[in-house]
Design a protein around this motif. Structure first.
Motif, PDB file in Angstrom:
ATOM      1  N   SER A 190      -1.289   2.144  -4.126  1.00  0.00           N
ATOM      2  CA  SER A 190      -0.701   3.119  -3.422  1.00  0.00           C
ATOM      3  C   SER A 190      -0.957   4.543  -4.072  1.00  0.00           C
ATOM      4  N   GLU A 191      -1.974   4.627  -4.771  1.00  0.00           N
ATOM      5  CA  GLU A 191      -2.520   5.840  -5.237  1.00  0.00           C
ATOM      6  C   GLU A 191      -2.653   7.128  -4.534  1.00  0.00           C
ATOM      7  N   GLY A 192      -2.053   8.389  -4.852  1.00  0.00           N
ATOM      8  CA  GLY A 192      -2.098   9.227  -3.865  1.00  0.00           C
ATOM      9  C   GLY A 192      -1.076   9.403  -2.801  1.00  0.00           C
ATOM     10  N   LYS A 193      -0.199   8.123  -2.769  1.00  0.00           N
ATOM     11  CA  LYS A 193       1.153   8.192  -1.759  1.00  0.00           C
ATOM     12  C   LYS A 193       2.354   8.978  -2.248  1.00  0.00           C
ATOM     13  N   SER A 194       3.228   9.091  -1.341  1.00  0.00           N
ATOM     14  CA  SER A 194       4.487   9.770  -1.699  1.00  0.00           C
ATOM     15  C   SER A 194       5.632   8.754  -1.850  1.00  0.00           C
ATOM     16  N   GLY A 230       5.470   5.465  -3.936  1.00  0.00           N
ATOM     17  CA  GLY A 230       4.037   5.913  -3.888  1.00  0.00           C
ATOM     18  C   GLY A 230       3.448   6.302  -5.179  1.00  0.00           C
ATOM     19  N   ASN A 231       1.959   6.118  -5.441  1.00  0.00           N
ATOM     20  CA  ASN A 231       1.467   6.485  -6.741  1.00  0.00           C
ATOM     21  C   ASN A 231       2.068   5.853  -7.853  1.00  0.00           C
ATOM     22  N   CYS A 233       8.821  11.743   2.798  1.00  0.00           N
ATOM     23  CA  CYS A 233       9.027  12.150   1.647  1.00  0.00           C
ATOM     24  C   CYS A 233       9.854  13.717   1.768  1.00  0.00           C
ATOM     25  N   VAL A 234      11.100  13.705   1.100  1.00  0.00           N
ATOM     26  CA  VAL A 234      11.887  15.048   1.238  1.00  0.00           C
ATOM     27  C   VAL A 234      11.557  15.938  -0.062  1.00  0.00           C
ATOM     28  N   ARG A 235      11.617  15.217  -1.351  1.00  0.00           N
ATOM     29  CA  ARG A 235      11.192  15.713  -2.570  1.00  0.00           C
ATOM     30  C   ARG A 235      10.353  14.856  -3.204  1.00  0.00           C
ATOM     31  N   PRO A 236       9.662  15.013  -4.412  1.00  0.00           N
ATOM     32  CA  PRO A 236       8.557  14.276  -4.949  1.00  0.00           C
ATOM     33  C   PRO A 236       8.725  12.983  -5.183  1.00  0.00           C
ATOM     34  N   GLU A 237      10.184  12.684  -5.758  1.00  0.00           N
ATOM     35  CA  GLU A 237      10.483  11.464  -6.146  1.00  0.00           C
ATOM     36  C   GLU A 237      11.971  10.916  -5.702  1.00  0.00           C
ATOM     37  N   GLU A 260       0.736  -1.284   0.036  1.00  0.00           N
ATOM     38  CA  GLU A 260      -0.010   0.054   0.037  1.00  0.00           C
ATOM     39  C   GLU A 260       0.723   1.228  -0.020  1.00  0.00           C
ATOM     40  N   LEU A 261       2.062   1.132   0.309  1.00  0.00           N
ATOM     41  CA  LEU A 261       3.094   2.303   0.209  1.00  0.00           C
ATOM     42  C   LEU A 261       3.767   2.467  -0.989  1.00  0.00           C
TER      43      LEU A 261
END
Length: 451
Positions: free
Chosen positions: A118-122, A112-113, A148-152, A77-78
């Motif tokens: 994991s939709e909507g997770k980072s 995430g996502n 999360c520090v930066r998006p990816e 789920e993550l």
């Protein structure tokens, strides 16, 4: 035992690791424990293309003969399971230990996502651990351990820094920026600083290495996903580069290179994903580079890493061809038919040689221009360092890859190819000038899958 019946397809590498089936990319979680090298890897269990990122798992007693085991990290789920590293927690700082084995911990990115669950997770950093020496694994219930520090942000590489008694993580952020963090227990992390590496992204590596021949002088090396590296110093809080970013490999197919933790004899062993290889009609896709040992050496241009195949390749040697004092001047030297085409070849070129020397192997052409001091292969060109002795060349040839090492490993090319024919000739020629080859040793290799 390994069932080798599926490992002899036409384009299957015979001494480079491949997944038995489907997609493979970054090497992950490399560690050594109780006589076994563990290799984890980005894997799509369901198809030949990238996706459904899962950690595959293989083990080897010698870095040559591999056995693929069941997958260890599957999407949750993550997110899907992106790249990371592994450590043996000898002091049980995590308090995960349950028996006689120290905990072995995987540190990975949950992307995430990247899946419906994991939709909507980072993108976050997580742990999984083993209490039986590295064979069964469970995810830490307290995941994620770094938000999360930066998006990816992704691809954590973790090492133990004994002087500060802290775990140190280097992490890709975005663009050409990376970060450092510290932790007493792998569960709680504090930021240290960021690092900029031009034209470099993803999959950092970080380690201390002693100067070759000296037990009391060492430096820290930080490597980006494309193999470019800094040499510098580290005090437990800040890594300070003392060189410009140095090219680690000039080939077109070297990526996501990682080194082993806890390798015996203090060895620093590196494996890369040979990104971009083609394997039409095969049940697998992509391969790893052959493991290489890194050494820190002094050169006329300063400190550099040398990179050469691990000595364990000798377990595959089956037949030796040796020639000496070969003069070449607008002529060529052709080897006899080479049984299965698997080769470990080395030679020394006399320093008074001049002109252009060409190796043609399995239809692949490698050119040494001794006048300009360059090596060219597959459209890539590498400079040779100033020479004070013979030019040493070593080439590994598998069914779909050629790895070149020159000047005792100071220059390397990691590359994939599709062969022109099954067992073509091996030819060495002087295109101009006068070339004197001092000695020429070629070992024909057996398959790692039949031993």
């Amino acid at each position: 035992m390994v069932d080798t019946t599926d490992y002899n397809e036409t384009l299957r590498p015979q001494f480079h690791f491949t997944a038995r089936k489907n997609w493979l990319n970054d090497p992950n979680g490399l560690f050594y424990y109780q006589g076994i090298y563990h290799l984890f890897f980005q894997h799509n269990p369901f198809g030949l293309e990238w996706g459904n990122m899962t950690w595959g798992h293989a083990i080897s007693p010698d870095l040559v003969h591999w056995q693929q085991l069941p997958n260890v990290l599957e999407p949750d789920e993550l997110g899907t399971m992106f790249s990371g590293s592994a450590v043996v927690d000898w002091e049980n700082t995590t308090e995960f230990q349950q028996g006689g084995h120290p905990p072995i911990v995987l540190i990975y990115t949950a992307a995430g996502n990247t899946s419906p669950a994991s939709e909507g997770k980072s993108f976050t950093q997580c742990l999984a651990y083993s209490t039986d020496g590295g064979y069964t694994w469970q995810k830490y219930p307290g995941n994620p351990v770094l938000a999360c520090v930066r998006p990816e942000n992704r691809d954590p590489k973790v090492i133990w820094h004994a002087p500060s008694r802290r775990w140190i993580m280097t992490l890709y952020l975005d663009g050409n920026e990376f970060a450092f963090f510290s932790s007493p227990d792998l569960k709680t992390w504090s930021p240290l600083h960021t690092l900029f590496a031009p034209d470099s992204i993803e999959c950092p590596d970080f380690f201390e290495i002693s100067l070759e021949g000296s037990s009391n002088f060492s430096k820290w090396v930080w490597i980006a996903g494309n193999g470019r590296y800094y040499i510098g110093s580290f005090d437990g809080k800040h890594f300070q580069p003392e060189t410009n970013l140095i090219v680690g490999d000039y080939g077109p197919n070297c990526y996501a290179c990682q080194t082993y933790s806890d390798a015996p004899e203090g060895r620093r062993i590196q494996i890369a994903w040979m990104r971009g290889g083609k394997y039409p009609g095969m049940p697998f896709n992509q391969q790893m580079s052959f493991p290489c040992e890194l050494r820190l050496v002094q050169t006329p241009l300063g400190l550099r890493l040398s990179r050469l195949p691990v000595r364990e390749i000798e377990t595959l040697y089956i037949q030796r061809h040796y020639y000496s004092e070969i003069p070449l001047q607008n002529n060529s030297f052709t080897l006899p038919n080479l049984n299965n085409g698997l080769i470990d070849f080395s030679c020394q070129i006399e320093p008074e040689s001049h002109g252009r020397l060409k190796f043609k192997i399995h239809g692949q052409e490698v050119v040494f221009d001794l006048h300009s001091g360059t090596i060219s292969y597959q459209g890539q060109t590498a400079p040779l360092l100033p020479l004070s002795g013979p030019l040493k060349v070593r080439i590994l040839v598998d069914r779909t890859s050629l790895e070149l090492f020159a000047q005792d490993g100071l220059v390397s090319f990691t590359s994939c190819y599709l062969p022109d024919s099954e067992f073509p000739e091996f030819m060495v020629s002087a295109q101009s000038g006068h070339i004197q080859i001092r000695d020429f040793t070629l070992w024909e290799l057996g398959s790692a899958w039949t031993h």
